[in-house]
Design an enzyme around this catalytic site. Sequence first.
Site, PDB file in Angstrom:
ATOM      1  CB  THR A 169      -0.823  -0.019   1.315  1.00  0.00           C
ATOM      2  OG1 THR A 169      -1.616  -1.188   1.316  1.00  0.00           O
ATOM      3  CG2 THR A 169      -1.703   1.205   1.456  1.00  0.00           C
ATOM      4  NE  ARG A 197      -8.273  -7.785   1.410  1.00  0.00           N
ATOM      5  CZ  ARG A 197      -7.260  -6.946   1.603  1.00  0.00           C
ATOM      6  NH1 ARG A 197      -6.958  -6.054   0.685  1.00  0.00           N
ATOM      7  NH2 ARG A 197      -6.554  -6.985   2.716  1.00  0.00           N
ATOM      8  N   GLY A 199      -9.702  -4.123   1.910  1.00  0.00           N
ATOM      9  CA  GLY A 199      -8.892  -4.145   3.125  1.00  0.00           C
ATOM     10  C   GLY A 199      -9.062  -2.871   3.929  1.00  0.00           C
ATOM     11  CG  HIS A 222      -2.873  -9.120   7.145  1.00  0.00           C
ATOM     12  ND1 HIS A 222      -3.603  -9.708   8.146  1.00  0.00           N
ATOM     13  CD2 HIS A 222      -3.283  -9.683   5.983  1.00  0.00           C
ATOM     14  CE1 HIS A 222      -4.419 -10.604   7.600  1.00  0.00           C
ATOM     15  NE2 HIS A 222      -4.233 -10.609   6.308  1.00  0.00           N
ATOM     16  N   GLY A 223      -4.226  -5.911   5.782  1.00  0.00           N
ATOM     17  CA  GLY A 223      -5.463  -5.134   5.899  1.00  0.00           C
ATOM     18  C   GLY A 223      -6.455  -5.669   6.910  1.00  0.00           C
TER      19      GLY A 223
END
Length: 310
Positions: A169, A197, A199, A222-223
Amino acid sequence: MSAVLVVHGGAWAIPDELAKASVDGVKTAACEGFSVLKRGGSALDAVEAAVRTLEDNTVFNAGHGAALNTDGEVELDAIVMDGRTLACGAVSSVQNIANPVSLARAVMEKTSHVMLTSRGANQFAESIGVPTVPTDKLVTEYERKEWEKQKAYVTGVMEDFNSQWAHDTVGAVAVDSAGNVACATSTGGIRNKMVGRVGDSPIIGSGGYADNFSGAVSCTGHGESILKVTLARLILSHIEQGKSVADASRLSLKHMGDRVRGAGGAIVVSPSGQWAATFTTERMAWAAVEHDVLWYGLDPNEKIQEKLAQ
């Protein structure tokens, strides 16, 4: 009051072959964003400019260079937030848009909503004349190969966070000379994610948050883990309780690791210009500019200083 801008290019196990390009990319984006502040631009203008630069750089997983979902499609998420008014805009699962951060800002400024998703976000983009780009223009050969390689291991993402998966990101935070803060975050999400999906990145309080009373944050990692602890807001709540930006970031990332076994990173700036870039993954490419000094790093505890030309 002196302006500050901080950017990140994602917290994950950045391989050596991408290390230099990642660092160069964040340095360029930080200088781009800071030049907006130097010209008297707002924190909001600066974070948008910085993130657009990162979205246009194929090294990062946002806009050009985005990760592919299980169907081999690009679905993009982004958020912007203005700490002066708490106005914010976000888009999720948007397709064929090169600069989702600017579309998120348009949602904030041209609609009465905070978030638009998928087909609706694309319809809105079309209605305001945002040009679309074909998917293959956004996808790099590197990403296509990695996607093919890891397709077999899609269950790994669902079961447990593994730092070897790309989670790059991008984001920016800034405080301008008027003392206003802003944040922006943009991503292509996790490689081989399920279609649809979403996040943490476009979710207010998780992927980013900005409030002139406490500061601005952009998160990466990690979303699903970040969402569970509303990481951006958690960091600011520690700052509101009197912690420094660095301590607030460290405590919050440690909590996320202890509570949900998630790794990630965050960049933070306070209204007084205090800033930090913190992460619990193997690496995070980041850069910051203040007083014509450029700071940057990639590995833990790395903080390199470079004087910018006046």
